[in-house]
Design a protein around this motif. Structure first.
Motif: not given
Length: 198
Positions: A149-155
């Motif tokens: 979820r965090v990686q998706h938000i960072f992207d």
């Protein structure tokens, strides 16, 4: 008679190679007659030229088309990225989602399952109140970095891979070994887009 002069010869070759109409006035194939009259050298030359024009020219046209499509896609992607970077509402929503994930990870580390509250059900003010007194340690941040979820938000926030790799050190502006809410939010805002960590 189809090769009686240089201009007529060029026109005959143009008709055969480009247009595909390669017959004389009575419908006989021109280069079959040329091969029978002058040998297979001219027939072979015709075959090589026809293959080159068919495949070579076609590949050039396809390459130009593909290049234009890729360029248009990149331009569209750049425009969408600029719009995301200027959209403060989008940034606020994604940061709220990120804070909820941080609260969830923090609860997993510090509370028993029965004591935890569903972070997704919390209001904006509740999330901000909880995040305000929280300090993100390297252990918590490592868990966040590998959270899908965090990686998706960072992207979505256009953080580069290099910035994500060294993000904790970048956000820990005062070198205290922990990140508070202000450091976290202001650091993420500064790193968006083409910004590089100094």
């Amino acid at each position: 008679e189809l090769f009686e002069s240089v201009p007529i010869s060029f026109f005959t070759v143009f008709r055969c190679i480009v247009i595909g109409e390669c017959a004389d006035n009575v419908g006989r194939p021109v280069f079959v007659l040329v091969t029978e009259a002058y040998g297979w050298t001219f027939g072979l030359l015709y075959c090589v030229t026809a293959v080159f024009m068919s495949f070579g020219l076609f590949n050039v046209i396809v390459a130009m088309f593909v290049e234009n499509v890729v360029h248009a896609a990149k331009s569209k992607s750049r425009i969408a990225r600029k719009e995301r970077l200027r959209d403060k509402v989008f940034f606020a929503k994604r940061m709220l989602e990120l804070l909820k994930v941080i609260c969830s990870v923090y609860d997993d580390l510090h509370y028993e399952h029965t004591e935890r509250v569903s972070v997704q059900s919390l209001l904006l003010t509740d999330v901000l109140e909880r995040a305000e007194w929280m300090e993100i340690t390297p252990d918590i941040f490592d868990r966040l970095r590998y959270d899908a979820r965090v990686q998706h938000i960072f992207d979505d926030l256009d953080l580069t891979d290099d910035d994500q790799f060294h993000l904790f050190e970048t956000l820990d502006a005062d070198g205290s070994g922990t990140i508070d809410l202000e450091e976290f939010c202001s650091g993420i805002a500064k790193l968006r887009g083409e910004a590089c960590r100094s």
